[in-house]
Design a protein around this motif. Structure first.
Motif: not given
Length: 334
Positions: A306-328
């Motif tokens: 999460g960010i600043l003590g606020t935990l991210a929900r599961p789909p946010v973390k999973q979707g960020t994996c796709h962002h990492l793909v987009s970033d190469g």
């Protein structure tokens, strides 16, 4: 926990100016630049919002910070001195135009007589002229008295004093535009990011990860999918693809919320945390690229981040994996 409004009134001078600078940057998307002056010889300006590259030759807003000690409020005499500075420095050529808006920022509030005056803006100019000798003449500069010249008088008489207002701590904390300042200056948690909405139409920003998913699905199916639409209509892979798009847009909403309301690097740090959460599972041997994706999604969705003590929900973390793909940084179809 101390209330946010109480925290604001306890800010030191430089902290209040930083708070207002961040607030102004979020408050008006019309500003092409926000500048914090707030020092000796600031010519009556603490924070400035410029509406064009013409800067002081065009439209601009002025935020004047008045940190008062416990039990005191901004009073009419001090307010007249600050307003007098603007007209003096305008006449002296420091800025070619007068501010479009003049905002006192007085966290502890203003006294009754000043409240009444600001609520009747047509009276402000007259009050300033009448108070010039008492509150402006010897208080604008420490060197020489500032006389009420005909030029200054004309500027005061021609100014629209509906532009003058005051922000107090309670008003600030109620304004959504103050959230970035509350987070960055006071260290308050930003709260929950909104849920993302998945558009029906595929965006160009999605093509990198979607193209790789399309190739993975084709490999698993043993036949090519000519288009993404072919995948969407497939009884086996269509729902899987729709879920990935939902996750991607949940991550977009989380990214945009924190990019606007937290420190500049917070989103990058979060994305890097997700990378380190997934990379060991990603590098393990898997029966197929699709099995790798599902394993990464399962692991990342369950791991805390999460960010600043606020935990991210599961789909946010999973979707960020796709962002990492987009970033190469990773690939779904190696």
């Amino acid at each position: 926990m101390t209330k946010p409004a109480t925290r604001i009134v306890e800010l030191e001078d430089n902290e209040l100016e930083e708070f207002v600078e961040i607030y102004a940057e979020r408050k008006s998307k019309d500003y092409v630049e926000v500048e914090r002056v707030g020092a000796a010889n600031d010519k009556g300006r603490d924070v400035i919002g410029f509406l064009s590259r013409a800067r002081h030759e065009g439209e601009w807003d002025l935020y004047q910070c008045k940190r008062k000690t416990r039990g005191s409020k901004l009073r009419i005499g001090e307010a007249m001195t600050e307003l007098g500075k603007v007209f003096h420095h305008h006449a002296a050529g420091a800025y070619a135009t007068l501010p479009r808006r003049y905002i006192f920022v007085s966290p502890r509030g203003i006294d009754g007589s000043l409240t009444t005056l600001l609520q009747n803006p047509s009276r402000i100019g007259k009050a300033l002229l009448e108070a010039w000798d008492k509150h402006c003449r010897t208080r604008i500069t420490a060197r020489n008295p500032v006389e009420l010249t005909s030029e200054i008088r004309a500027s005061i008489e021609g100014y629209d004093f509906t532009a003058v207002e005051c922000l107090t701590a309670p008003k600030l904390v109620k304004d959504p535009a103050a959230l970035p300042a509350l987070v960055q200056v006071l260290g308050l948690p930003p709260g929950e990011a909104p849920e993302g909405e998945t558009p029906d139409e595929v965006s160009d920003t999605e093509l990198t990860y979607l193209t790789q998913l399309q190739e993975v699905y084709a490999g698993s199916a043993g036949s090519d999918f000519a288009t993404l639409e072919d995948v969407f209509t497939d009884p086996k892979f269509g729902e899987h693809l729709r879920i990935q798009r939902q996750r991607y847009y949940q991550a977009c909403a989380f990214r945009d919320f924190h990019r606007d309301n937290t420190a500049a690097r917070s989103v990058d740090v979060f994305k890097n945390d997700i990378y380190h959460l997934l990379i060991d599972v990603y590098n393990e041997a898997h029966p197929s690229p699709l099995a790798r994706i599902d394993a990464v999604m399962k692991h990342t969705g369950a791991a805390p981040a999460g960010i600043l003590g606020t935990l991210a929900r599961p789909p946010v973390k999973q979707g960020t994996c796709h962002h990492l793909v987009s970033d190469g940084r990773i690939r779904w179809n190696p």
